[in-house]
Design a protein around this motif. Sequence first.
Motif, short mmCIF file in Angstrom:
data_model
loop_
_atom_site.label_atom_id
_atom_site.label_comp_id
_atom_site.label_asym_id
_atom_site.label_seq_id
_atom_site.Cartn_x
_atom_site.Cartn_y
_atom_site.Cartn_z
N ARG A 188 0.82 -1.22 0.00
CA ARG A 188 0.00 0.00 0.00
C ARG A 188 0.86 1.27 0.00
NH1 ARG A 188 -3.87 -1.09 3.77
NH2 ARG A 188 -5.06 -1.90 2.04
N ASN A 189 1.82 1.37 0.88
CA ASN A 189 2.65 2.58 1.01
C ASN A 189 4.09 2.31 0.62
OD1 ASN A 189 0.53 4.19 1.98
ND2 ASN A 189 0.82 3.38 4.04
N VAL A 190 4.25 1.65 -0.51
CA VAL A 190 5.59 1.23 -0.92
C VAL A 190 6.30 2.33 -1.72
CG1 VAL A 190 4.93 0.14 -3.10
CG2 VAL A 190 6.84 -0.75 -1.82
N ARG A 191 7.60 2.39 -1.54
CA ARG A 191 8.45 3.27 -2.33
C ARG A 191 9.43 2.37 -3.05
NH1 ARG A 191 10.43 7.52 2.06
NH2 ARG A 191 11.37 8.54 0.27
N ILE A 192 9.41 2.41 -4.38
CA ILE A 192 10.27 1.53 -5.17
C ILE A 192 11.58 2.23 -5.44
CG2 ILE A 192 10.51 0.27 -7.33
CD1 ILE A 192 7.44 0.02 -7.32
N GLY A 193 12.65 1.49 -5.21
CA GLY A 193 13.99 2.03 -5.42
C GLY A 193 14.79 1.85 -4.15
N THR A 194 15.64 2.80 -3.87
CA THR A 194 16.45 2.75 -2.66
C THR A 194 16.40 4.11 -1.98
OG1 THR A 194 18.44 3.35 -3.90
CG2 THR A 194 18.05 1.01 -3.56
N PRO A 195 16.56 4.12 -0.67
CA PRO A 195 16.59 5.41 0.03
C PRO A 195 17.82 6.20 -0.40
CG PRO A 195 17.07 3.60 1.54
CD PRO A 195 16.73 3.00 0.23
N PRO A 196 17.83 7.50 -0.17
CA PRO A 196 18.99 8.30 -0.57
C PRO A 196 20.24 7.87 0.20
CG PRO A 196 17.47 9.60 0.77
CD PRO A 196 16.80 8.29 0.49
N ASP A 197 21.37 7.94 -0.47
CA ASP A 197 22.65 7.56 0.13
C ASP A 197 23.22 8.77 0.85
OD1 ASP A 197 24.94 6.31 0.89
OD2 ASP A 197 25.69 5.93 -1.13
N ASP A 198 22.60 9.14 1.97
CA ASP A 198 22.98 10.35 2.69
C ASP A 198 23.53 10.07 4.09
OD1 ASP A 198 20.67 9.53 3.93
OD2 ASP A 198 19.50 11.33 3.45
N GLY A 199 23.79 8.78 4.38
CA GLY A 199 24.36 8.44 5.68
C GLY A 199 23.36 8.40 6.81
N VAL A 200 22.08 8.61 6.50
CA VAL A 200 21.03 8.55 7.52
C VAL A 200 20.45 7.14 7.52
CG1 VAL A 200 18.79 9.44 8.24
CG2 VAL A 200 20.51 11.00 7.31
N VAL A 201 20.32 6.56 8.69
CA VAL A 201 19.79 5.21 8.83
C VAL A 201 18.27 5.26 8.71
CG1 VAL A 201 19.56 3.24 10.37
CG2 VAL A 201 21.71 4.52 10.30
N GLU A 202 17.75 4.47 7.79
CA GLU A 202 16.31 4.34 7.62
C GLU A 202 16.03 3.00 6.97
OE1 GLU A 202 14.45 6.76 4.46
OE2 GLU A 202 16.46 7.49 4.05
N PRO A 203 14.77 2.54 6.98
CA PRO A 203 14.47 1.26 6.35
C PRO A 203 14.96 1.26 4.89
CG PRO A 203 12.62 1.96 7.66
CD PRO A 203 13.59 3.11 7.65
N GLY A 204 15.55 0.13 4.51
CA GLY A 204 16.11 -0.01 3.18
C GLY A 204 17.62 0.22 3.14
N MET A 205 18.21 0.51 4.31
CA MET A 205 19.64 0.77 4.39
C MET A 205 20.38 -0.43 4.97
SD MET A 205 20.02 3.89 3.25
CE MET A 205 21.46 4.72 3.88
N VAL A 206 21.58 -0.69 4.43
CA VAL A 206 22.48 -1.65 5.03
C VAL A 206 23.33 -0.87 6.03
CG1 VAL A 206 24.40 -3.23 4.63
CG2 VAL A 206 22.52 -3.11 2.98
N VAL A 207 23.30 -1.30 7.26
CA VAL A 207 23.95 -0.58 8.35
C VAL A 207 25.11 -1.41 8.90
CG1 VAL A 207 23.61 0.42 10.65
CG2 VAL A 207 21.74 0.47 8.97
N THR A 208 26.22 -0.74 9.09
CA THR A 208 27.33 -1.33 9.84
C THR A 208 27.38 -0.57 11.15
OG1 THR A 208 28.51 -1.79 7.78
CG2 THR A 208 29.80 -1.87 9.82
#
Length: 163
Positions: A76-96
């Motif tokens: 329903r509320n999907v966003r296709i693609g990837t989140p911006p590569d701005d160093g902010v942690v959000e769903p869709g990010m690979v975090v170390t």
Amino acid sequence: MTDTTAATGTWLTQEAYDRLKAELEHLEGPGREEIVGRIAAARDEGDLKENGGYHAAREEQGKAEARIRELKEKLRNVRIGTPPDDGVVEPGMVVTAVVAGDEMRFLLGSREIAGSSDIDVFSPTSPLGAAINGRSVGDSTSYAAPNGRTIPVEIVAASPFEG
């Protein structure tokens, strides 16, 4: 898409979106028809109180309908693609992150995003996920573990999940 939806939407890669959409279409079409057919065939066998096939088919129908509702909500509320590569942690990010002194690499999001990848996944609503969601690379924070201990976390890197 409104700004509110954009802020709360779930990031899915195109591959993940296509996979979930295909699963939903199957469950709503041929999958549903197959289960209804099994229920009808079992019902024709007679006494429903002692009909294991009927009860199993009804249980499978309940699970399939629950999965249909879950998929519809996810899409329903999907966003296709990837989140911006701005160093902010959000769903869709690979975090170390360094968690309790150990470096971990994981996806913040849902298992559906990860698909067949073997990367660990943490939900944004998990204690760790909630503690780091919205934080930036270099930030330190902590969260309460289920046993009550405070677990320190330092975010080392965050980049969009590419699939």
